[in-house]
Design an enzyme around this catalytic site. Structure first.
Site, short mmCIF file in Angstrom:
data_model
loop_
_atom_site.label_atom_id
_atom_site.label_comp_id
_atom_site.label_asym_id
_atom_site.label_seq_id
_atom_site.Cartn_x
_atom_site.Cartn_y
_atom_site.Cartn_z
CG HIS A 146 2.06 0.26 4.32
ND1 HIS A 146 1.77 -0.67 5.30
CD2 HIS A 146 0.93 1.00 4.16
CE1 HIS A 146 0.53 -0.49 5.73
NE2 HIS A 146 0.00 0.52 5.04
CG ASP A 148 -2.13 -0.83 1.10
OD1 ASP A 148 -2.12 -1.76 0.27
OD2 ASP A 148 -3.11 -0.59 1.84
#
Length: 265
Positions: A235, A90
C-alpha cells in the site's frame, strides 16, 4: 487478524473470496489518506511456503486467466513463466508515499500495478499522472474504498464508474482492471466488472503492511510466501506507509537476487 472464507457459487462455479471490512488487505479508508497530507494528502521449483495462497491454486501452477467475463474468477496469480511475480500497490495516490515508491521501482526498473482510489485521484491528480507517465498500470479501486460485497448492482456505478472517470480525467487512461477493497467479491460485482470489461484483480501474498506490523514482519512475510506466480499486495495510501517504503527497499533487491522477475497482472 481478519478471517477469510470461500463461497462456492453453484450457478457459475466461481470461487469468491469473502472478507470482513476490518481485515483482509483492506488498508485504510480514504479519509486516512486524505488526512496524512491536507489538500494544500533453470528450473527451480518454488519451494517456499505459501500459507496465504489462495486455495484455488494447484501446486506449482497458476489458474488460467478467466477474467473479464461473466463468471470469471478474480486473478490471484500471474501465469507468465517460472519465477515471474507481480507487485501491486493499493489505496493511493499519496503525495507523501507514492513518489517514494516510484523512486524505488525506477531504481530497479520494475513496473507495478497501482490500485487507485478515485477520490484520492481527485485530490492528487498530478501524482496519478506521475504513476501513469512512469509506465505503471493503474487499476480501479473504487471511488472511496467501499466494501462492495453486499452492494446492489444499481449502486455500483457510483463506486466503479466514478473512479474510472476520475482516473481518466487525471491520466488520460481508462483502467482495464478492478480490485475490490478487502478482496470482497460477490457474483453481482464480478458480473458488473465483466459488463464494464474490467478484469477482477486480487492477490496471493499479503504482508498486511496496512496494519503497520513492522518492517521486519513485512519483509519476512513477503520473502517467506512469495513463489512463482505470486501477486504481492502493498500500500502507498490509506495512512502512514513508511514501513511499506522501508520494506520495499529491502525485499525488491532480495527477490531479484533470488531470481525473480517482475511483471504486471
Amino acid at each position: 487478524m481478519a478471517r477469510r472464507r470461500l463461497l462456492l457459487v453453484a450457478a457459475g462455479g466461481v470461487a469468491i473470496g469473502v472478507a470482513t471490512v476490518t481485515g483482509r488487505g483492506g488498508g485504510g479508508h480514504l479519509a486516512a489518506n486524505a488526512q496524512e497530507a491536507p489538500h494544500t494528502g533453470p528450473v527451480r521449483q518454488p519451494a517456499k511456503a505459501a500459507s496465504n495462497a489462495h486455495p484455488a491454486r494447484a501446486a506449482g501452477h497458476a489458474p488460467p486467466r478467466t477474467v473479464g467475463t461473466v463468471g470469471g474468477q478474480p486473478m490471484y496469480y500471474v501465469d507468465d513463466g517460472l519465477d515471474v511475480i507481480a507487485l501491486t500497490i493499493d489505496d493511493g495516490p499519496s503525495p507523501v508515499y507514492t513518489p517514494q515508491v516510484l523512486s524505488i521501482l525506477e531504481k530497479y526498473d520494475i513496473k507495478a500495478a497501482f490500485s487507485m482510489v478515485g477520490e484520492n485521484v481527485t485530490y492528487y491528480p498530478s501524482i496519478a499522472r506521475e504513476v501513469a507517465d512512469a509506465g505503471h498500470t493503474i487499476v480501479n479501486h473504487t471511488w472511496n474504498h467501499a466494501n462492495l460485497m453486499s452492494m446492489k448492482r444499481s449502486k455500483l456505478p457510483g463506486e466503479v464508474d466514478r473512479a474510472t472517470d476520475a482516473i481518466h480525467s487525471a491520466t488520460g487512461q481508462r483502467p482495464g482492471m478492478f480490485r475490490a477493497p478487502y478482496g470482497a467479491w460477490s457474483p453481482t460485482l464480478l458480473d458488473y466488472c465483466a459488463s464494464e470489461k474490467l478484469a477482477p484483480l486480487d492477490w496471493s501474498v499479503d504482508p498486511q503492511d496496512w496494519a503497520r506490523p513492522g518492517v521486519s514482519k513485512i519483509v519476512k512475510t513477503i520473502m517467506g510466501t512469495t513463489k512463482t506466480g505470486s501477486i504481492i499486495l502493498e500500500h502507498d495510501g490509506g495512512g502512514d506507509r513508511s514501513e511499506t517504503v522501508a520494506a520495499l527497499k529491502i525485499v525488491i533487491p532480495r527477490l531479484i537476487d533470488e531470481g525473480y522477475m517482475f511483471t504486471v497482472p
